[in-house]
Design an enzyme around this catalytic site. Structure first.
Site, PDB file in Angstrom:
ATOM      1  N   SER A  60      86.433  -2.780  50.306  1.00 12.30           N
ATOM      2  CA  SER A  60      86.933  -3.673  51.591  1.00 12.30           C
ATOM      3  C   SER A  60      86.084  -3.208  52.826  1.00 12.30           C
ATOM      4  O   SER A  60      86.095  -3.976  53.766  1.00 12.30           O
ATOM      5  CB  SER A  60      88.369  -3.508  51.674  1.00 12.30           C
ATOM      6  OG  SER A  60      88.746  -2.417  51.976  1.00 12.30           O
ATOM      7  N   LYS A  69      86.683  -7.718  57.805  1.00 10.82           N
ATOM      8  CA  LYS A  69      87.392  -7.950  59.120  1.00 10.82           C
ATOM      9  C   LYS A  69      86.896  -8.945  59.905  1.00 10.82           C
ATOM     10  O   LYS A  69      87.775 -10.106  60.599  1.00 10.82           O
ATOM     11  CB  LYS A  69      88.019  -6.942  59.827  1.00 10.82           C
ATOM     12  CG  LYS A  69      89.099  -6.019  59.203  1.00 10.82           C
ATOM     13  CD  LYS A  69      90.304  -6.593  59.177  1.00 10.82           C
ATOM     14  CE  LYS A  69      91.555  -5.639  58.992  1.00 10.82           C
ATOM     15  NZ  LYS A  69      92.834  -6.167  58.808  1.00 10.82           N
TER      16      LYS A  69
END
Length: 409
Positions: free
Chosen positions: A311, A61
């Site tokens: 992720s 992110k």
């Protein structure tokens, strides 16, 4: 940053992803690509793990947040930024803002895990706890933006966010030029869209497979309908991909560029997380483990070499504890049994001796002698055992029956 949003011209979008990569140089880490022998054996061709769980702030992110905030005008920067998130996006915005000298306010649900709240504050954001679910938190952040003039940083539905996340795709092609399939989790779609844009522009032969949690799979019905469709109440342990509606910008790109979207169950997610921890020695959150879950559920469906993107690794320790128990249970590593035995001296010791011979580890035992359901000479024992897998479970139960114990279930 100027991003030209159209799914019809991937070459133009590739230029923006490359620009984002230059912008992130020295800011985001080029995360490691690790081989997985266990998954390679299952799939039948090389499988690599792209370790974005080891990225700064613990997830990809930061990439999109930094690119988005870098593109703000001086006036917008002076007004500050605001975001809403239960964890990963919050930390990415907080660190990106601090690095760029921009004031940030992050709204988080009141029940957000304390380690994630603390980390977001430590990265420099002002944290405001509001609402019980992310939708309420999101509404509060948007109201704050309207009232104060702060720029709202959406977690996935903005071109600059997509460009930043797409840099993971460029890294994969550099680290594994022979890749044939990339598997990655999908929530709102910004990450998958960015990776697909970068990869398909350079290697259209590479297959992109998105993975969603079964209880929060908004993309399959949306792709079937041809437009974003909202889910009433998404539910999954994988909060990183727990999104009820695809973003408008990423949806158009995913519809055109992502080859397949699969779903995985909660059991498959917990088993994947356990595998990452035990076999790869990597702490991965449920959303980050979703590509591994897809590989475990149908290993022969993926043409290798395969890159599975982990992720994120921001998982609350208490949730990790519950997930590990769930994962071990799903993998047949726990066995719960209820037995009846003769209530006489030495009976319980004999049971424990039989379990020792069967090589089962006792986690918990409850010995009941006074229940009215029992006969005068009976006792009941509830056992919770740690085993080596489904076959061992069957062997333990068979050994107890052979030793003369009455197994009730």
């Amino acid at each position: 940053m100027s991003f030209r949003t159209t799914a019809s011209h991937p070459a133009l979008i590739l230029d923006d992803v490359r620009g984002a990569q230059k912008m992130l140089s020295g800011v985001a880490r080029v995360t490691a690509l690790e081989g997985s022998r266990h998954l390679t054996e299952l799939v039948g061709s090389p499988v690599h793990l792209k370790c974005e769980n080891l990225q700064r702030t613990g997830s990809f992110k930061l990439r999109g947040a930094y690119v988005r905030i870098s593109g703000l005008t001086p006036v917008e920067r002076a007004a500050g930024v605001v975001a809403a998130s239960a964890g990963n996006h919050a930390q990415g915005v907080a660190l990106a803002s601090s690095l760029l000298g921009v004031r940030s306010t992050v709204f988080m649900p009141a029940g957000a895990p304390l380690p994630k709240v603390a980390a977001t504050r430590e990265y420099g954001a002002e944290v405001r706890l509001h609402g019980q679910v992310v939708d309420e938190t999101l509404a509060a952040a948007q109201r704050y933006a309207e009232e104060t003039g702060a720029v709202f940083i959406h977690p996935f539905d903005h071109p600059d966010i997509i460009a930043g996340q797409g840099t993971v795709g460029l890294e994969i092609l550099e680290q594994c030029p022979e890749v044939r399939t990339i598997v990655l989790g999908i929530g709102g779609g910004g990450f998958a869209a960015g990776v697909a844009v970068a990869v398909k522009a350079l290697r259209p032969d590479v297959r992109i497979v998105g993975v969603q949690a079964e209880g929060a799979a908004c993309y399959p019905p949306s792709l079937a309908a041809g437009h974003p469709v909202s889910l009433d109440s998404p539910a999954t342990m994988a909060d990183g991909i727990k999104v009820g509606r695809p973003g408008d910008v990423p949806f158009a790109l995913i519809e055109e560029l992502v080859d397949e979207v699969r779903t995985v169950t909660e059991d498959e997610l917990s088993s994947a997380l356990l595998l990452c921890l035990e076999r790869a020695k990597l702490v991965v959150e449920p959303a980050g483990a979703s590509p591994v879950a897809a590989l475990l559920s149908d290993p022969k469906a993926f043409r290798g070499p395969v890159v599975a993107v982990l992720s994120g690794g921001n998982v609350d320790p208490l949730l990790m504890q519950r997930i590990l128990r769930h994962g071990m249970s799903a993998a047949g590593r726990y066995l719960s049994l209820r037995l009846r035995l003769t209530d006489r001296p030495g009976a319980l010791a004999a049971l424990l001796a039989a379990l020792t011979v069967a090589d089962a580890n006792v986690l918990d035992i409850s010995h009941v002698r006074t229940d009215p359901r029992l006969g005068l000479t009976e006792a009941e024992v509830d056992l919770h055992l740690e085993t080596k897998g489904p076959q061992h479970c069957a062997e333990v139960e068979a050994a107890l029956r052979a030793a003369g114990f009455r197994v009730m279930g």
